[in-house]
Design an enzyme around this catalytic site. Sequence first.
Site, PDB file in Angstrom:
ATOM      1  N   CYS A 175      -2.800  -1.746 -10.005  1.00 55.43           N
ATOM      2  CA  CYS A 175      -3.299  -3.485 -10.790  1.00 55.43           C
ATOM      3  C   CYS A 175      -4.208  -2.103 -11.528  1.00 55.43           C
ATOM      4  CB  CYS A 175      -4.129  -4.305 -11.119  1.00 55.43           C
ATOM      5  SG  CYS A 175      -5.443  -5.600 -11.783  1.00 55.43           S
ATOM      6  N   HIS A 224      -1.062  -7.364  -6.968  1.00 59.14           N
ATOM      7  CA  HIS A 224      -2.247  -7.028  -6.060  1.00 59.14           C
ATOM      8  C   HIS A 224      -1.439  -6.648  -4.308  1.00 59.14           C
ATOM      9  CE1 HIS A 224      -6.122  -5.665  -7.329  1.00 59.14           C
ATOM     10  NE2 HIS A 224      -5.081  -6.359  -8.524  1.00 59.14           N
ATOM     11  N   GLU A 254      -2.126  -5.754  -1.587  1.00 58.28           N
ATOM     12  CA  GLU A 254      -2.625  -5.613  -0.439  1.00 58.28           C
ATOM     13  C   GLU A 254      -3.455  -7.796  -0.003  1.00 58.28           C
ATOM     14  OE1 GLU A 254      -3.312  -4.374  -3.319  1.00 58.28           O
ATOM     15  OE2 GLU A 254      -5.376  -5.162  -4.093  1.00 58.28           O
TER      16      GLU A 254
END
Length: 205
Positions: free
Chosen positions: A86, A183, A185
């Site tokens: 991002c 994302h 994660e």
Amino acid sequence: MTLKVGILAIQGDVQENVLSLVKAATELKIDAEISQVMTSDEISKLDGVVIPGGESTTIGQLSLVNGSLKTLKEKIDSGMPVLGICAGMIMLSNTANDRIVGTTNQPLLNILDIKLERNSFGRQKDSFESDISLESMSIPKYRGVFIRAPAISEVGDGVEILSKFNEKIVAVKKGNVIGTAFHPELTQDTSVQKYFLNLISSLKN
Ligand code: GLN
């Protein structure tokens, strides 16, 4: 042989990246040391780096001031694998215009030749999740979490498109460099982290 993987801890969601990489390394049974890095000295010792999501203008300014921007660029240009997430992907780009504000003139790493629009899907309230596909990474189905995400409208020579969502390019790769608008994660699925760790391992000499 221990892989030294750093998360750039200047600003953004660092801890989630540490945890998901540790999980991926454990699942792969790869010996990896996952650490948070801030300084040029710390970055210079790495085999791979993650530039996390956050606010790209802040990451850019602070890393410029503490000298880590220059070291990151040198290391990545000379082949160190990087996963830019991002804001991290924005940092990797050579042009970043905001959807509303236009040109932002922010410090960038100038590594990926891509035309990129910040906040392309809207602001915080327009954040969303959607199934996407990362076929060329052998990840046919993946949950993309998009938070004030950028999108790429054009790629330069040699930049591979890994995924599109609603006609917008949301993941790219060029050699040792991977950028995602979403994302990894923030999902339980560690496939992208595993792909990245395998890339680091294959490029480490
Ligand atoms: N909108 C942010 C920027 O332009 C990126 C958001 C994110 O990293 N989740 O820097």
